[in-house]
Design a protein around this motif. Structure first.
Motif, PDB file in Angstrom:
ATOM      1  N   ARG A   1      32.742  55.940  28.801  1.00  0.00           N
ATOM      2  CA  ARG A   1      34.163  56.248  28.901  1.00  0.00           C
ATOM      3  C   ARG A   1      34.466  57.646  28.367  1.00  0.00           C
ATOM      4  O   ARG A   1      35.596  57.967  28.048  1.00  0.00           O
ATOM      5  N   ASP A   2      33.449  58.516  28.280  1.00  0.00           N
ATOM      6  CA  ASP A   2      33.605  59.820  27.638  1.00  0.00           C
ATOM      7  C   ASP A   2      34.311  60.856  28.512  1.00  0.00           C
ATOM      8  O   ASP A   2      35.008  61.726  28.003  1.00  0.00           O
ATOM      9  N   THR A   3      34.108  60.805  29.817  1.00  0.00           N
ATOM     10  CA  THR A   3      34.670  61.816  30.712  1.00  0.00           C
ATOM     11  C   THR A   3      35.526  61.154  31.789  1.00  0.00           C
ATOM     12  O   THR A   3      35.499  59.934  31.962  1.00  0.00           O
ATOM     13  N   ALA A   4      36.232  61.984  32.524  1.00  0.00           N
ATOM     14  CA  ALA A   4      37.056  61.469  33.625  1.00  0.00           C
ATOM     15  C   ALA A   4      36.172  60.760  34.654  1.00  0.00           C
ATOM     16  O   ALA A   4      36.543  59.699  35.172  1.00  0.00           O
ATOM     17  N   SER A   5      35.006  61.304  34.931  1.00  0.00           N
ATOM     18  CA  SER A   5      34.087  60.675  35.880  1.00  0.00           C
ATOM     19  C   SER A   5      33.614  59.326  35.369  1.00  0.00           C
ATOM     20  O   SER A   5      33.527  58.355  36.136  1.00  0.00           O
ATOM     21  N   ASP A   6      33.306  59.247  34.074  1.00  0.00           N
ATOM     22  CA  ASP A   6      32.884  57.977  33.479  1.00  0.00           C
ATOM     23  C   ASP A   6      33.983  56.926  33.610  1.00  0.00           C
ATOM     24  O   ASP A   6      33.723  55.773  33.934  1.00  0.00           O
ATOM     25  N   ARG A   7      35.230  57.335  33.334  1.00  0.00           N
ATOM     26  CA  ARG A   7      36.344  56.387  33.421  1.00  0.00           C
ATOM     27  C   ARG A   7      36.569  55.936  34.863  1.00  0.00           C
ATOM     28  O   ARG A   7      36.882  54.781  35.114  1.00  0.00           O
ATOM     29  N   LEU A   8      36.366  56.844  35.817  1.00  0.00           N
ATOM     30  CA  LEU A   8      36.486  56.471  37.228  1.00  0.00           C
ATOM     31  C   LEU A   8      35.433  55.424  37.584  1.00  0.00           C
ATOM     32  O   LEU A   8      35.746  54.412  38.218  1.00  0.00           O
ATOM     33  N   ILE A   9      34.198  55.639  37.164  1.00  0.00           N
ATOM     34  CA  ILE A   9      33.127  54.692  37.466  1.00  0.00           C
ATOM     35  C   ILE A   9      33.418  53.345  36.826  1.00  0.00           C
ATOM     36  O   ILE A   9      33.219  52.302  37.450  1.00  0.00           O
ATOM     37  N   SER A  10      33.936  53.335  35.597  1.00  0.00           N
ATOM     38  CA  SER A  10      34.249  52.046  34.963  1.00  0.00           C
ATOM     39  C   SER A  10      35.365  51.333  35.718  1.00  0.00           C
ATOM     40  O   SER A  10      35.358  50.112  35.831  1.00  0.00           O
ATOM     41  N   SER A  11      36.307  52.086  36.271  1.00  0.00           N
ATOM     42  CA  SER A  11      37.365  51.481  37.082  1.00  0.00           C
ATOM     43  C   SER A  11      36.801  50.882  38.361  1.00  0.00           C
ATOM     44  O   SER A  11      37.242  49.824  38.815  1.00  0.00           O
ATOM     45  N   ILE A  12      35.821  51.558  38.936  1.00  0.00           N
ATOM     46  CA  ILE A  12      35.181  51.035  40.141  1.00  0.00           C
ATOM     47  C   ILE A  12      34.482  49.714  39.826  1.00  0.00           C
ATOM     48  O   ILE A  12      34.572  48.754  40.597  1.00  0.00           O
ATOM     49  N   PHE A  13      33.808  49.640  38.662  1.00  0.00           N
ATOM     50  CA  PHE A  13      33.168  48.383  38.271  1.00  0.00           C
ATOM     51  C   PHE A  13      34.212  47.270  38.129  1.00  0.00           C
ATOM     52  O   PHE A  13      33.956  46.124  38.498  1.00  0.00           O
ATOM     53  N   ALA A  14      35.385  47.593  37.591  1.00  0.00           N
ATOM     54  CA  ALA A  14      36.446  46.586  37.454  1.00  0.00           C
ATOM     55  C   ALA A  14      36.903  46.108  38.830  1.00  0.00           C
ATOM     56  O   ALA A  14      37.111  44.905  39.040  1.00  0.00           O
ATOM     57  N   ASP A  15      37.045  47.035  39.771  1.00  0.00           N
ATOM     58  CA  ASP A  15      37.448  46.649  41.124  1.00  0.00           C
ATOM     59  C   ASP A  15      36.371  45.816  41.813  1.00  0.00           C
ATOM     60  O   ASP A  15      36.680  44.856  42.530  1.00  0.00           O
ATOM     61  N   VAL A  16      35.115  46.161  41.598  1.00  0.00           N
ATOM     62  CA  VAL A  16      34.018  45.384  42.183  1.00  0.00           C
ATOM     63  C   VAL A  16      34.018  43.970  41.611  1.00  0.00           C
ATOM     64  O   VAL A  16      33.823  42.994  42.341  1.00  0.00           O
ATOM     65  N   ALA A  17      34.252  43.839  40.306  1.00  0.00           N
ATOM     66  CA  ALA A  17      34.305  42.506  39.685  1.00  0.00           C
ATOM     67  C   ALA A  17      35.436  41.677  40.291  1.00  0.00           C
ATOM     68  O   ALA A  17      35.263  40.485  40.565  1.00  0.00           O
ATOM     69  N   ALA A  18      36.598  42.304  40.502  1.00  0.00           N
ATOM     70  CA  ALA A  18      37.716  41.582  41.124  1.00  0.00           C
ATOM     71  C   ALA A  18      37.364  41.193  42.559  1.00  0.00           C
ATOM     72  O   ALA A  18      37.671  40.073  43.002  1.00  0.00           O
ATOM     73  N   TYR A  19      36.716  42.087  43.279  1.00  0.00           N
ATOM     74  CA  TYR A  19      36.288  41.795  44.651  1.00  0.00           C
ATOM     75  C   TYR A  19      35.328  40.609  44.669  1.00  0.00           C
ATOM     76  O   TYR A  19      35.490  39.687  45.482  1.00  0.00           O
ATOM     77  N   GLU A  20      34.343  40.603  43.760  1.00  0.00           N
ATOM     78  CA  GLU A  20      33.394  39.487  43.691  1.00  0.00           C
ATOM     79  C   GLU A  20      34.120  38.173  43.423  1.00  0.00           C
ATOM     80  O   GLU A  20      33.788  37.142  43.999  1.00  0.00           O
ATOM     81  N   ARG A  21      35.114  38.207  42.521  1.00  0.00           N
ATOM     82  CA  ARG A  21      35.885  37.001  42.206  1.00  0.00           C
ATOM     83  C   ARG A  21      36.616  36.498  43.443  1.00  0.00           C
ATOM     84  O   ARG A  21      36.617  35.307  43.752  1.00  0.00           O
ATOM     85  N   GLU A  22      37.239  37.411  44.198  1.00  0.00           N
ATOM     86  CA  GLU A  22      37.975  37.015  45.398  1.00  0.00           C
ATOM     87  C   GLU A  22      37.038  36.487  46.475  1.00  0.00           C
ATOM     88  O   GLU A  22      37.347  35.495  47.143  1.00  0.00           O
ATOM     89  N   ILE A  23      35.903  37.137  46.664  1.00  0.00           N
ATOM     90  CA  ILE A  23      34.925  36.681  47.669  1.00  0.00           C
ATOM     91  C   ILE A  23      34.413  35.292  47.299  1.00  0.00           C
ATOM     92  O   ILE A  23      34.261  34.422  48.164  1.00  0.00           O
ATOM     93  N   THR A  24      34.137  35.064  46.030  1.00  0.00           N
ATOM     94  CA  THR A  24      33.693  33.742  45.581  1.00  0.00           C
ATOM     95  C   THR A  24      34.756  32.693  45.908  1.00  0.00           C
ATOM     96  O   THR A  24      34.439  31.613  46.399  1.00  0.00           O
ATOM     97  N   GLY A  25      36.011  33.030  45.650  1.00  0.00           N
ATOM     98  CA  GLY A  25      37.107  32.118  45.980  1.00  0.00           C
ATOM     99  C   GLY A  25      37.174  31.812  47.466  1.00  0.00           C
ATOM    100  O   GLY A  25      37.393  30.672  47.874  1.00  0.00           O
ATOM    101  N   GLU A  26      36.977  32.842  48.293  1.00  0.00           N
ATOM    102  CA  GLU A  26      36.987  32.637  49.744  1.00  0.00           C
ATOM    103  C   GLU A  26      35.829  31.741  50.183  1.00  0.00           C
ATOM    104  O   GLU A  26      35.999  30.883  51.046  1.00  0.00           O
ATOM    105  N   ARG A  27      34.661  31.933  49.587  1.00  0.00           N
ATOM    106  CA  ARG A  27      33.505  31.091  49.937  1.00  0.00           C
ATOM    107  C   ARG A  27      33.746  29.642  49.539  1.00  0.00           C
ATOM    108  O   ARG A  27      33.421  28.721  50.295  1.00  0.00           O
ATOM    109  N   ILE A  28      34.298  29.439  48.358  1.00  0.00           N
ATOM    110  CA  ILE A  28      34.578  28.077  47.894  1.00  0.00           C
ATOM    111  C   ILE A  28      35.594  27.420  48.825  1.00  0.00           C
ATOM    112  O   ILE A  28      35.431  26.270  49.233  1.00  0.00           O
ATOM    113  N   TYR A  29      36.647  28.152  49.186  1.00  0.00           N
ATOM    114  CA  TYR A  29      37.659  27.619  50.101  1.00  0.00           C
ATOM    115  C   TYR A  29      37.027  27.253  51.444  1.00  0.00           C
ATOM    116  O   TYR A  29      37.274  26.168  51.983  1.00  0.00           O
ATOM    117  N   ALA A  30      36.197  28.159  51.983  1.00  0.00           N
ATOM    118  CA  ALA A  30      35.553  27.893  53.274  1.00  0.00           C
ATOM    119  C   ALA A  30      34.647  26.670  53.181  1.00  0.00           C
ATOM    120  O   ALA A  30      34.617  25.846  54.105  1.00  0.00           O
TER     121      ALA A  30
END
Length: 165
Positions: free
Chosen positions: A113-142
């Motif tokens: 989290r030291d630089t702007a680039s680091d913070r951007l990458i950590s935000s991308i990881f947060a978005d990927v985690a949310a995406y994985e959660r949503e995809i898991t939900g879609e698979r369970i529903y299907a």
């Protein structure tokens, strides 16, 4: 560096148990010369749960309070999605830890989290985690929908065969 170790398991059936997460974090800490001073285990609580709800994520709330008292310099997690899987919550948590100069270390995800680039990458990881959660939900529903439709089809076939007798 003194670290707090944080584990979270979303459900009782999750394969990455707190024990497994803790073992991997301890090994990583030892290999990198860090000291684990406290362990926080969150059990069977979804990562999409909001930290502001006082009944949600009590161990993460405790870690935040302990960090304010400066009993450790950082938090180590097995994966960043163990902190949360909600991008808005991720940013809230990161701002708290940034404010208190608390580092986040992850065994599996290269997050700094030291630089702007680091913070951007950590935000991308947060978005990927949310995406994985949503995809898991879609698979369970299907899966549930397919099982329901199959049972419905079998029931209809059974009724039709009874009527033809």
């Amino acid at each position: 560096m003194k670290l707090a170790l944080y584990t979270r398991r979303s459900t009782d059936r999750q394969s990455a148990s707190p024990h497994t997460q803790e073992t991997m974090c301890r090994q990583y800490a030892q290999e990198h010369g860090h000291e684990i001073v406290h362990v926080y285990h969150e059990v069977a609580i979804s990562g999409k749960t909001e930290i502001e709800r006082r009944t949600a994520l009590p161990e993460l709330i405790a870690a935040v309070k302990d960090r304010k008292n400066r009993s450790f310099e950082g938090i180590i997690v097995w994966k960043t999605d163990r902190l949360c899987r909600n991008p808005a919550e991720w940013h809230r948590i990161m701002s708290i830890f940034d404010k208190h100069r608390c580092q986040i270390l992850s065994v599996k995800d290269p997050v700094r989290r030291d630089t702007a680039s680091d913070r951007l990458i950590s935000s991308i990881f947060a978005d990927v985690a949310a995406y994985e959660r949503e995809i898991t939900g879609e698979r369970i529903y299907a899966h549930h929908l397919a099982a329901f439709l199959q049972r419905s089809e079998e029931h209809t076939s059974e009724l039709q065969s009874r009527q033809s007798i």
